[in-house]
Design an enzyme around this catalytic site. Structure first.
Site, PDB file in Angstrom:
ATOM      1  N   GLY A 104       4.191   2.916  13.627  1.00  9.06           N
ATOM      2  CA  GLY A 104       5.036   1.777  13.477  1.00  9.06           C
ATOM      3  C   GLY A 104       4.761   0.848  14.773  1.00  9.06           C
ATOM      4  O   GLY A 104       4.601  -0.378  14.953  1.00  9.06           O
ATOM      5  N   CYS A 137      13.501  10.980   6.205  1.00 12.59           N
ATOM      6  CA  CYS A 137      13.585  10.448   7.655  1.00 12.59           C
ATOM      7  C   CYS A 137      14.911  10.780   8.364  1.00 12.59           C
ATOM      8  O   CYS A 137      14.902  10.928   9.556  1.00 12.59           O
ATOM      9  CB  CYS A 137      13.161   8.991   7.712  1.00 12.59           C
ATOM     10  N   GLU A 156      10.971   0.833   9.261  1.00 15.34           N
ATOM     11  CA  GLU A 156      11.747   1.867   9.048  1.00 15.34           C
ATOM     12  C   GLU A 156      11.144   3.026   9.600  1.00 15.34           C
ATOM     13  O   GLU A 156      10.166   3.307   8.928  1.00 15.34           O
ATOM     14  CB  GLU A 156      11.909   1.860   7.708  1.00 15.34           C
ATOM     15  N   GLU A 193      10.377  15.071  15.561  1.00 13.83           N
ATOM     16  CA  GLU A 193      10.736  15.249  14.100  1.00 13.83           C
ATOM     17  C   GLU A 193       9.718  16.022  13.305  1.00 13.83           C
ATOM     18  O   GLU A 193       8.625  15.968  13.561  1.00 13.83           O
ATOM     19  CB  GLU A 193      10.211  13.743  13.510  1.00 13.83           C
ATOM     20  N   LYS A 235       0.814  -1.214   0.074  1.00  8.68           N
ATOM     21  CA  LYS A 235       0.090   0.011   0.087  1.00  8.68           C
ATOM     22  C   LYS A 235       0.833   1.105  -0.052  1.00  8.68           C
ATOM     23  O   LYS A 235       1.584   1.383   0.950  1.00  8.68           O
ATOM     24  CB  LYS A 235      -0.942  -0.011   1.343  1.00  8.68           C
ATOM     25  N   GLY A 286       7.253   4.412   7.827  1.00 12.98           N
ATOM     26  CA  GLY A 286       6.299   5.478   8.335  1.00 12.98           C
ATOM     27  C   GLY A 286       6.850   5.972   9.393  1.00 12.98           C
ATOM     28  O   GLY A 286       7.976   5.595  10.222  1.00 12.98           O
ATOM     29  N   SER A 287       5.915   6.672  10.275  1.00 19.57           N
ATOM     30  CA  SER A 287       6.085   7.397  11.721  1.00 19.57           C
ATOM     31  C   SER A 287       6.424   6.242  12.694  1.00 19.57           C
ATOM     32  O   SER A 287       5.680   5.192  12.654  1.00 19.57           O
ATOM     33  CB  SER A 287       5.072   8.366  11.948  1.00 19.57           C
ATOM     34  N   THR A 288       7.081   6.743  13.596  1.00 18.72           N
ATOM     35  CA  THR A 288       7.349   5.841  14.852  1.00 18.72           C
ATOM     36  C   THR A 288       5.786   5.616  15.596  1.00 18.72           C
ATOM     37  O   THR A 288       5.708   4.279  16.022  1.00 18.72           O
ATOM     38  CB  THR A 288       8.249   6.583  15.656  1.00 18.72           C
ATOM     39  N   GLU A 289       5.079   6.566  15.559  1.00 14.62           N
ATOM     40  CA  GLU A 289       3.750   6.292  16.172  1.00 14.62           C
ATOM     41  C   GLU A 289       2.989   5.163  15.610  1.00 14.62           C
ATOM     42  O   GLU A 289       2.556   4.148  16.238  1.00 14.62           O
ATOM     43  CB  GLU A 289       3.109   7.538  15.994  1.00 14.62           C
TER      44      GLU A 289
END
Ligand code: NDP
Length: 507
Positions: free
Chosen positions: A269, A320, A286, A417, A212, A264-267
């Site tokens: 992830g 990133c 990542e 970030e 996606k 994508g974002s840490t949140e």
């Protein structure tokens, strides 16, 4: 180019406004000549609507849902994309699973490699068209999509094509095998390149894919499906489903996915990891970053300025591994700030399709709001903001190149970030202090070191908790070089032998 009697181009500050900046100690080219617009005019061949790419064909979403995709450079509608729900994702996995069992797992590596070579070559053939589509859809300057995104994406297919028949040498003394079907979700900052980072190694290793792309930047993913068709890739080997976060969640959690790879974002992830805990799926994450770019007083300063500018303003800072925290040795801090302000004034902000543009459009209105909010917090918390006095286009999402001095480690702009063209400058006195400050973050994706001393580079690199450390350069990427993070920047690698191994089971 014209003489200075012509009207200034949209992104140039007037000479009067520039004279309010640091004293111009060197020639700024645009003082003598203004740039004419240099629009890229190649046809990106974007269809009026795109279906989901399942089992080698474009088809509408089962429930008929769709959503528009706009260009962040001028807010014009580009196309309509199908909105995949869980039943569409299920169909994509069934196609991938069938393709794996019946075709892909039976092909020898050299045959898989031929498909990857073909994809790489066809992408090169259509490079200009892809570059224009990428800049229109994502907002990045055409010179970046033309000279970096598209060629590097093709390079990833070439590199992994070479590996496809050499998997016996991937892990000396061990045999490797594909996982079967892998699920992948990618972000919007390097849409085609992230796609290549994910698809090329997975296919080389012998897996089939459901992927996606990001909701705001799906067009080049769908154009790549046309390349798959042209290359004769067997139906179902790669399936592309478009949609928002819910579609992504369905891709990550599908029972047929033996391995999932998320960028994508840490949140998000972390949310995916929580939801998949105990399922036994192999994961690669990542995630975000807040890199320190460290400049010592003995560094070649002119070169360092270029590296800092590239480190933070490349792709509007939607990177990133952006060098978003500049750590500069106290003895040269004032000099560096003056040099940076001067260099920033020559950056041209504006139309992504203009070949002169250095900084294009912010990818979406939401991202622009987030950047603006974080910049306001920096001012409120006491940091000193400098923005180049450029005129931004009236339509589209734009943000001026910005740097903050007098930043402390507790400021939000030093911790969070920003993912935009905003640099936070901190100072240090000793190498030990630089390391402590650089590592004082939840992230650990990348870092930069600028110094004349090789021994210092090696010492810093060994103590910086970052997956990638660049020395006297920044933002250098190569398909053969693994990329990935530590701590909350994720785990697993992309690129190189290590990245390929992440798509293989060790037997
Ligand atoms: P998000 O995490 O918001 O989204 C990434 C992808 O995940 C998008 O396709 C998104 O869909 C999808 N998604 C959203 N919610 C879910 C969910 N619950 N389950 C599954 N998928 C979901 O990140 P951004 O797109 O905003 O990208 C920016 C982030 O990506 C930054 O933090 C950046 O650092 C990181 N990044 C990391 C890289 C690395 O190599 N470490 C490289 C590039 C970026 P939708 O688009 O519809 O929201």
């Amino acid at each position: 180019m014209k003489t200075s009697t012509t009207k200034p181009a949209a992104s140039r500050p007037s000479r009067a406004s520039r004279s309010r900046g640091p004293s111009a100690r060197e020639l700024i080219f645009g003082d003598l000549w203004e740039f004419d617009p240099a629009p890229e005019t190649a046809d990106p061949h974007i269809r009026s609507s795109y279906g989901l790419f399942i089992n080698g064909k474009f088809s509408p979403a089962r429930k008929g849902g769709s959503f528009p995709s706009i260009s962040p450079g001028n807010e014009k509608k580009l196309t309509y994309l199908a909105l995949a729900d869980a039943t569409d994702v299920d169909a994509a996995y069934s196609a991938a699973s069938k393709a794996y069992e019946k075709v892909w797992s039976k092909l020898p590596g050299n045959e898989r490699g031929k498909f990857l070579y073909r994809i790489a070559r066809l992408l090169q053939d259509r490079a200009r068209e892809f570059a224009v589509a990428e800049s229109l859809d994502g907002g990045k300057p055409i010179k970046e999509s033309r000279d970096f995104d598209v060629p590097t994406a093709a390079a990833h297919f070439f590199y992994h094509a070479g590996w496809a028949d050499k998997l016996d040498h991937l892990a000396p003394g061990r045999q490797v095998a594909p996982y079967g079907v892998v699920g992948q979700v990618i972000p919007w900052n390097f849409p085609l390149l992230m796609l290549a980072w994910k698809i090329a190694p997975a296919l080389a290793a012998g897996n089939c894919i459901v992927i996606k792309p990001a909701e705001t930047t799906s067009i080049t993913a769908l154009k790549l499906c046309e390349v798959f068709q042209e290359a004769g890739l067997p139906p179902g080997v790669v399936n592309v489903v478009t949609g928002a976060g819910e579609t992504g969640a369905a891709v990550m959690s599908h029972p047929l996915a033996s391995k999932v790879a998320f960028t994508g974002s840490t949140e998000v992830g972390k949310a995916i990891m929580r939801s998949l805990a105990g399922t036994g799926k192999k994961m690669t994450m990542e995630l975000g970053g807040k890199a320190a770019n460290i400049v010592f007083e003995d560094a070649p300063l002119g070169q360092a300025v270029e590296g800092i500018i590239n480190g933070i303003f490349f792709n509007q800072g939607h990177v990133c591994c952006a060098g978003s925290r500049l750590l500069v040795q106290e003895s040269i801090a004032d000099d560096m700030l003056t040099r940076l302000k001067l260099r920033m004034q020559s950056l041209r902000v504006g139309d992504p399709l203009d070949k002169n543009t250095d900084i294009g459009a912010i990818n979406s209105k939401e991202q622009l709001t987030r950047i603006s909010e974080l910049v306001k917090s920096g001012v409120a918390e006491g940091a000193e903001l400098y923005q180049t006095p450029c005129r931004l286009p009236s339509k589209g999402f734009y943000f001026p190149p910005s740097i903050f001095s007098k930043v402390t480690q507790s400021h939000r702009i030093a911790r969070e970030e920003i993912f935009g063209p905003v640099l936070s400058i901190l100072t240090f006195r000793t190498p030990e202090e630089a390391i402590e400050k650089a590592n004082n973050t939840a992230y650990g994706l990348s870092a930069g070191v600028w110094t004349d001393k090789g021994s210092r580079i090696l010492k810093m690199a060994s103590q910086l908790k970052a997956g990638v450390v660049w020395a006297n350069t920044y933002n250098k990427f190569d398909p053969s070089s693994p990329f990935g993070g530590y701590k909350e920047s994720g785990f697993g690698r992309e690129g190189g032998r290590q990245g390929l191994l992440d798509y293989c089971k060790l037997l």
